[in-house]
Write an enzyme that holds these catalytic residues in place. Structure first.
Site, PDB file in Angstrom:
ATOM      1  N   CYS A  17     -20.087  25.444  24.797  1.00  0.00           N
ATOM      2  CA  CYS A  17     -19.279  25.733  23.695  1.00  0.00           C
ATOM      3  C   CYS A  17     -19.499  27.065  23.188  1.00  0.00           C
ATOM      4  O   CYS A  17     -20.555  27.814  23.046  1.00  0.00           O
ATOM      5  CB  CYS A  17     -19.735  24.646  22.461  1.00  0.00           C
ATOM      6  N   TYR A  72      35.668  23.783   4.160  1.00  0.00           N
ATOM      7  CA  TYR A  72      36.126  23.287   5.338  1.00  0.00           C
ATOM      8  C   TYR A  72      36.424  21.655   5.503  1.00  0.00           C
ATOM      9  O   TYR A  72      36.568  21.284   6.569  1.00  0.00           O
ATOM     10  CB  TYR A  72      34.865  23.172   6.316  1.00  0.00           C
ATOM     11  N   GLU A 114      33.992  23.514  15.596  1.00  0.00           N
ATOM     12  CA  GLU A 114      33.368  24.510  14.388  1.00  0.00           C
ATOM     13  C   GLU A 114      31.963  24.813  14.277  1.00  0.00           C
ATOM     14  O   GLU A 114      31.300  24.371  14.998  1.00  0.00           O
ATOM     15  CB  GLU A 114      33.780  23.889  13.002  1.00  0.00           C
ATOM     16  N   LYS A 145      34.664  17.699  15.482  1.00  0.00           N
ATOM     17  CA  LYS A 145      35.149  16.781  14.732  1.00  0.00           C
ATOM     18  C   LYS A 145      36.499  16.168  14.955  1.00  0.00           C
ATOM     19  O   LYS A 145      37.443  16.888  15.780  1.00  0.00           O
ATOM     20  CB  LYS A 145      35.760  17.458  13.223  1.00  0.00           C
ATOM     21  N   GLU A 188      30.161  25.049   2.573  1.00  0.00           N
ATOM     22  CA  GLU A 188      28.831  25.791   2.830  1.00  0.00           C
ATOM     23  C   GLU A 188      28.569  27.063   1.972  1.00  0.00           C
ATOM     24  O   GLU A 188      29.399  28.037   2.293  1.00  0.00           O
ATOM     25  CB  GLU A 188      28.698  25.807   4.279  1.00  0.00           C
ATOM     26  N   ASP A 208      24.525  27.729   8.559  1.00  0.00           N
ATOM     27  CA  ASP A 208      23.380  27.270   8.026  1.00  0.00           C
ATOM     28  C   ASP A 208      23.167  27.643   6.638  1.00  0.00           C
ATOM     29  O   ASP A 208      22.647  28.798   6.429  1.00  0.00           O
ATOM     30  CB  ASP A 208      22.482  27.893   8.990  1.00  0.00           C
ATOM     31  N   LYS A 222      23.499  21.067  18.922  1.00  0.00           N
ATOM     32  CA  LYS A 222      22.494  22.283  18.503  1.00  0.00           C
ATOM     33  C   LYS A 222      22.166  23.308  19.553  1.00  0.00           C
ATOM     34  O   LYS A 222      22.192  22.931  20.878  1.00  0.00           O
ATOM     35  CB  LYS A 222      21.300  21.406  18.099  1.00  0.00           C
ATOM     36  N   LYS A 270      28.481  25.332  12.799  1.00  0.00           N
ATOM     37  CA  LYS A 270      27.792  24.679  11.786  1.00  0.00           C
ATOM     38  C   LYS A 270      27.039  25.702  11.046  1.00  0.00           C
ATOM     39  O   LYS A 270      25.971  26.104  11.468  1.00  0.00           O
ATOM     40  CB  LYS A 270      27.083  23.691  12.470  1.00  0.00           C
ATOM     41  N   SER A 290      24.424  13.058   6.519  1.00  0.00           N
ATOM     42  CA  SER A 290      24.046  14.130   7.574  1.00  0.00           C
ATOM     43  C   SER A 290      24.871  13.686   8.958  1.00  0.00           C
ATOM     44  O   SER A 290      25.632  12.721   9.016  1.00  0.00           O
ATOM     45  CB  SER A 290      22.613  14.286   8.156  1.00  0.00           C
ATOM     46  N   LEU A 291      25.074  14.756  10.038  1.00  0.00           N
ATOM     47  CA  LEU A 291      25.753  14.538  10.978  1.00  0.00           C
ATOM     48  C   LEU A 291      25.105  13.812  12.131  1.00  0.00           C
ATOM     49  O   LEU A 291      23.783  14.454  12.493  1.00  0.00           O
ATOM     50  CB  LEU A 291      26.400  15.866  11.514  1.00  0.00           C
ATOM     51  N   ASP A 311      13.811  19.654   9.023  1.00  0.00           N
ATOM     52  CA  ASP A 311      15.094  19.002   9.146  1.00  0.00           C
ATOM     53  C   ASP A 311      15.055  18.343  10.794  1.00  0.00           C
ATOM     54  O   ASP A 311      15.730  17.501  11.009  1.00  0.00           O
ATOM     55  CB  ASP A 311      16.126  19.790   9.200  1.00  0.00           C
ATOM     56  N   CYS A 322     -22.557  21.236  15.819  1.00  0.00           N
ATOM     57  CA  CYS A 322     -21.938  22.559  15.862  1.00  0.00           C
ATOM     58  C   CYS A 322     -21.328  22.959  14.666  1.00  0.00           C
ATOM     59  O   CYS A 322     -20.561  22.393  14.150  1.00  0.00           O
ATOM     60  CB  CYS A 322     -21.048  22.297  17.193  1.00  0.00           C
ATOM     61  N   CYS A 354     -17.179  19.861  23.078  1.00  0.00           N
ATOM     62  CA  CYS A 354     -18.557  20.391  22.544  1.00  0.00           C
ATOM     63  C   CYS A 354     -19.164  19.060  22.061  1.00  0.00           C
ATOM     64  O   CYS A 354     -18.866  18.634  21.047  1.00  0.00           O
ATOM     65  CB  CYS A 354     -18.598  21.367  21.354  1.00  0.00           C
ATOM     66  N   ASP A 404      12.003  24.922   6.102  1.00  0.00           N
ATOM     67  CA  ASP A 404      12.840  23.533   6.045  1.00  0.00           C
ATOM     68  C   ASP A 404      13.468  23.216   7.281  1.00  0.00           C
ATOM     69  O   ASP A 404      13.838  22.038   7.537  1.00  0.00           O
ATOM     70  CB  ASP A 404      13.987  23.802   4.895  1.00  0.00           C
ATOM     71  N   CYS A 463     -21.602  27.132  19.868  1.00  0.00           N
ATOM     72  CA  CYS A 463     -23.291  26.682  19.636  1.00  0.00           C
ATOM     73  C   CYS A 463     -23.868  26.910  20.964  1.00  0.00           C
ATOM     74  O   CYS A 463     -25.073  26.737  20.960  1.00  0.00           O
ATOM     75  CB  CYS A 463     -23.206  25.353  19.085  1.00  0.00           C
ATOM     76  N   ARG A 472      24.271  18.858  -2.414  1.00  0.00           N
ATOM     77  CA  ARG A 472      23.952  17.676  -1.791  1.00  0.00           C
ATOM     78  C   ARG A 472      23.072  16.938  -2.267  1.00  0.00           C
ATOM     79  O   ARG A 472      23.315  15.676  -2.484  1.00  0.00           O
ATOM     80  CB  ARG A 472      23.719  17.961  -0.189  1.00  0.00           C
TER      81      ARG A 472
HETATM   82  P1  AMP Z   1      22.971  17.762   9.011  1.00  0.00           P
HETATM   83  O1  AMP Z   1      22.354  17.919   7.324  1.00  0.00           O
HETATM   84  O2  AMP Z   1      22.499  18.940   9.847  1.00  0.00           O
HETATM   85  O3  AMP Z   1      22.879  16.404   9.542  1.00  0.00           O
HETATM   86  O4  AMP Z   1      24.291  18.386   8.932  1.00  0.00           O
HETATM   87  C1  AMP Z   1      25.338  18.021   7.952  1.00  0.00           C
HETATM   88  C2  AMP Z   1      25.617  19.251   7.144  1.00  0.00           C
HETATM   89  O5  AMP Z   1      26.026  20.245   7.667  1.00  0.00           O
HETATM   90  C3  AMP Z   1      26.615  19.154   5.764  1.00  0.00           C
HETATM   91  O6  AMP Z   1      25.956  18.668   4.949  1.00  0.00           O
HETATM   92  C4  AMP Z   1      26.989  20.605   5.654  1.00  0.00           C
HETATM   93  O7  AMP Z   1      26.450  21.242   4.754  1.00  0.00           O
HETATM   94  C5  AMP Z   1      26.572  21.425   6.745  1.00  0.00           C
HETATM   95  N1  AMP Z   1      27.457  22.005   7.661  1.00  0.00           N
HETATM   96  C6  AMP Z   1      27.871  23.275   7.878  1.00  0.00           C
HETATM   97  N2  AMP Z   1      28.875  23.718   8.546  1.00  0.00           N
HETATM   98  C7  AMP Z   1      29.739  22.409   8.821  1.00  0.00           C
HETATM   99  C8  AMP Z   1      30.942  22.198   9.411  1.00  0.00           C
HETATM  100  N3  AMP Z   1      31.424  23.184   9.991  1.00  0.00           N
HETATM  101  N4  AMP Z   1      31.558  20.964   9.342  1.00  0.00           N
HETATM  102  C9  AMP Z   1      30.706  20.084   8.599  1.00  0.00           C
HETATM  103  N5  AMP Z   1      29.243  20.328   8.045  1.00  0.00           N
HETATM  104  C10 AMP Z   1      28.874  21.460   8.330  1.00  0.00           C
HETATM  105 ZN    ZN Z   2     -20.440  23.594  19.626  1.00  0.00          ZN
END
Ligand code: AMP
Ligand code: ZN
Length: 693
Positions: free
Chosen positions: A416, A232, A125, A298, A184, A129, A322, A127, A82-83, A38, A437, A432, A34, A419, A148
């Site tokens: 090749c 948070y 802060e 933030k 989270e 996962d 990231k 982030k 999302s951010l 993403d 083939c 080839c 996933d 073949c 979400r």
């Molecule tokens: P993204 O989906 O990657 O765009 O990021 C947004 C998601 O990050 C939010 O829905 C939160 O679930 C998650 N997240 C994790 N840690 C934090 C944090 N410290 N502040 C805000 N969002 C967070």
């Molecule tokens: Zn071939």
């Protein structure tokens, strides 16, 4: 290519990948984690933002969609967006790469301007996962917990969260008012490992594991998993007095009994310092007992959030950083040359297995011989491997300091490897040229049956290999001629599976010209080009007739797709003279013509019926799976009706299937629908959805 053209080309490619992996996911067989999906989506949104692409024109991907059948859903009062991300790939409007420093400082400047202030204090802060959760407290008591979902609506998981026992059921000292806390849910690594040790089939990673656990219908036992939650944010509130800054908010949440990562945050007004903290944190995160996938920067002053707008995708109060992709050293055990569906010879590094960004990597494409020469990868070398936002493992570079004596440069093959036909070069690639083939035949058939192309239910790679090796299948039309007894005679097949494959083949006959063209693995014809060609020519006959004229250098034909005036656009978007030459030559070749004739003979639909889609509200955008024998409709007919109403027909059931249409002797698909809680309907109900009852 200019910067914009390049970005547009990348966007198109990303859209194709996203659609492909979305389909794989829908079919219940995701090929990438996933997080890699993403990443693709993030990169897509970012490019689309840069290029100013309207929301309606984007591929339809909702952030980390997680609806599960059988869960009550509710609308979020404040969408869970999302951010925005800082990204190492970002380019400015003139196509120049933009450093992270420049991106973050531009972000700071925009906020300063919007808020009309000179200083923007921010909190940095981790982030986390995990999976986001929205927690509603009424009178200080936990009243509801919601995932979400698609960002607008989420699944209710109150029972499950209560059972964990790690999220406060009561906020200390709060006895009135209402508030929605965001947090989270995450699985600490040590707890995850402990839990995994008790399982026969271990979970792949803590994030997916946590998501799966929280979607258990029966919450019993969740309290022993060790899953926890960081709180948070307060997304909205009524009748509760809250502190004015994010830093104090974290303390406030901790005082109410919540878990927060206070020791990990950093406050500053300098964009450069914020970025340095993020970069330095990469080393520190190795010591954490939970995974993080980046950092969030933030604005600290919460009163400003309301003054800042949001785009449809991102709030303006924060931006995410990231970490650069994980890189690991490993050894090159061998370099193999593989033969692709269009004959392309590709060098592949066989690696000592190494765990990188969530999966074990043991092979990595070296792309082509020019690239291989440039990197000078040799058998016995130690190389660095990464997965980046790309899902596909890459050999980044050779660690030359660890090269042993006596290694030799890899010499591209002159023939090749399968073949033995003499190889030919075209631009940077080596091919080839023998269409018969064995490797090409196999790869083409695998591709033809695959989900992205004809989507033949039950026909995976292993089965394709068997029908090639044991039943002598050579051409796509041969597949449709297979009979049930022959199929049933293969390894790990029986009468029942054979019937299923046969039904899958029958159903695939109705997919239409676009899918057939994509399935034939013609050079330069990917999913989009196939659909564009089908939409323009409407029938295989018209297309082949045109190809013949084009090859005979008929001026009208050439002018149609490649106008001599550079100001004019050809009839088919993105088709330039060079690729047109190649595509129409191949279409006009005796081999391809024979395939089309064969497909027509066995009754494969070689037209475009979707051209006159008349959307029916209950069907449009929904995914249907057909199973069993319907009383009056043949599968191809049912498929046509559904597609004509704007719906989709897929070969296999997943939790994203909207309806399973079941007839007599429905088999495993029906069972799967029942376990997943997917709605099962009969032909009469299908007709009533279609408005044709
Ligand atoms: P993204 O989906 O990657 O765009 O990021 C947004 C998601 O990050 C939010 O829905 C939160 O679930 C998650 N997240 C994790 N840690 C934090 C944090 N410290 N502040 C805000 N969002 C967070
Ligand atoms: Zn071939």
């Amino acid at each position: 290519m200019g910067g914009r053209a390049k970005a547009e080309a990348e966007l198109k490619q990303l859209a194709e990948q996203i659609r492909y992996h979305e389909a794989a996911y829908r079919a219940g067989a995701p090929e990438i984690p996933d997080s890699a999906f993403d990443d693709l989506v993030d990169r897509y949104q970012e490019l689309a933002d840069d290029l100013g692409i309207d929301a309606e024109e984007r591929v339809d991907v909702r952030p980390g969609e997680d609806h599960t059948a059988g869960f009550e859903t509710v609308e979020h009062r404040v969408p869970m967006l999302s951010l925005e991300k800082l990204s190492p790939n970002r380019r400015d409007s003139s196509g120049e790469p933009m450093s992270l420093e420049d991106q973050l400082s531009a972000w700071f400047r925009r906020r300063q301007k919007e808020l009309e202030i000179d200083e923007v204090p921010v909190i940095v802060e981790p982030k986390v996962d995990g999976i986001s959760v929205s927690l509603l407290y009424v009178g200080g008591q936990l009243a509801r917990a919601v995932t979400r979902g698609d960002g607008q609506r989420g699944d209710v998981i109150t029972k499950q969260v209560r059972q964990l026992g790690t999220v406060p059921l009561k906020l200390k000292g709060v006895r009135k008012g209402e508030l929605e806390i965001r947090g989270e849910l995450y699985w600490p690594l040590t707890e995850f490992a402990r839990h995994n040790a008790t399982l026969e089939k271990p979970l792949i990673n803590p994030r997916n594991g946590c998501a799966g656990m929280m979607k258990r219908k029966d919450p019993a036992g969740l309290e022993t998993t060790g899953i926890r939650a960081f709180l948070y944010q307060v997304a909205w509130d009524e009748g509760v007095t809250l502190p004015p800054t994010q830093l104090e908010m974290l303390k406030w949440l901790a005082d109410r009994g919540g878990e927060v990562y206070l020791s990990e945050v950093f406050r500053t007004s300098s964009d450069a310092e914020a970025l340095r903290y993020c970069e330095d944190y990469d080393a520190r995160r190795q010591k954490l007992d939970y995974d993080i996938d980046g950092m969030v920067i933030k604005i600290d002053d919460l009163a400003m959030y309301a003054r800042l707008g949001a785009t449809g995708h991102h709030p303006h109060w924060g931006v995410a950083y990231k970490f650069p992709p994980e890189r690991k050293p490993t050894k090159v055990l061998d370099i193999e040359v593989s033969v692709g569906k269009s004959g392309k010879l590709t060098p592949v590094a066989i690696l000592e297995p190494v765990f990188v960004s969530g999966t074990t990597v043991s092979r990595a494409s070296l792309h082509n011989f020019v690239e291989l020469e440039r990197k000078d990868v040799r058998v016995g070398d130690t190389v660095l491997v990464e997965k980046a936002g790309e899902i596909i493992p890459q050999v980044v570079e050779v660690d030359k300091s660890r090269r042993k004596r006596g290694t030799r440069r890899f010499v591209p093959p002159s023939a090749c490897p399968t073949c033995g036909t003499e190889a030919v070069s075209e631009e940077i690639f080596v091919y080839c040229p023998n269409p018969a083939c064995p490797d090409q035949v196999r790869e083409r058939l695998r591709h033809f049956a695959s989900r992205g192309a004809m989507d033949v239910d039950g026909m995976g790679e292993v089965l394709v290999d068997q029908v090639v090796d044991k039943l002598g299948v050579r051409s796509p039309d041969d597949l449709f001629r297979l009979d049930v007894d022959a199929l049933a005679s293969l390894d790990r097949m029986g009468k029942k599976s054979a019937l299923r494959v046969k039904a899958g083949l029958d159903e695939a006959k109705g997919r239409g010209l676009g899918r057939v063209l994509n399935g034939l693995a013609i050079r330069h014809v990917g999913e989009t080009m196939a659909e564009d060609l089908a939409a323009y020519f409407k029938t295989a006959d018209a297309l082949l007739e045109f190809a013949a004229r084009y090859v005979a250098e008929d001026e009208d034909a050439i002018e149609t797709v490649a106008p001599s005036k550079s100001t004019e656009r050809g009839a088919i978007d993105g088709l330039a003279r060079k690729s047109a030459d190649s595509i129409f030559h191949e279409l006009d070749s005796p081999a391809v013509r024979r395939v089309f004739e064969g497909l027509a003979e066995v009754g494969v639909d070689l037209g475009v019926e979707a051209a006159d889609v008349r959307e029916v509200a209950d069907v449009a955008g929904k995914t249907f799976v057909l199973t069993g024998t319907l009383p009056t409709l043949k599968r191809t007919e049912a498929t046509k009706l559904i597609k004509g109403a704007g719906g989709k027909v897929s070969g296999s059931v997943s939790k994203k299937t909207d309806y399973v249409v079941a007839g007599d002797e429905a088999g495993s698909k029906l069972e799967k629908a029942q376990t997943l809680g997917v709605s099962v309907i009969d032909e009469a109900e299908l007709r009533s959805l279609l408005g044709s009852a």
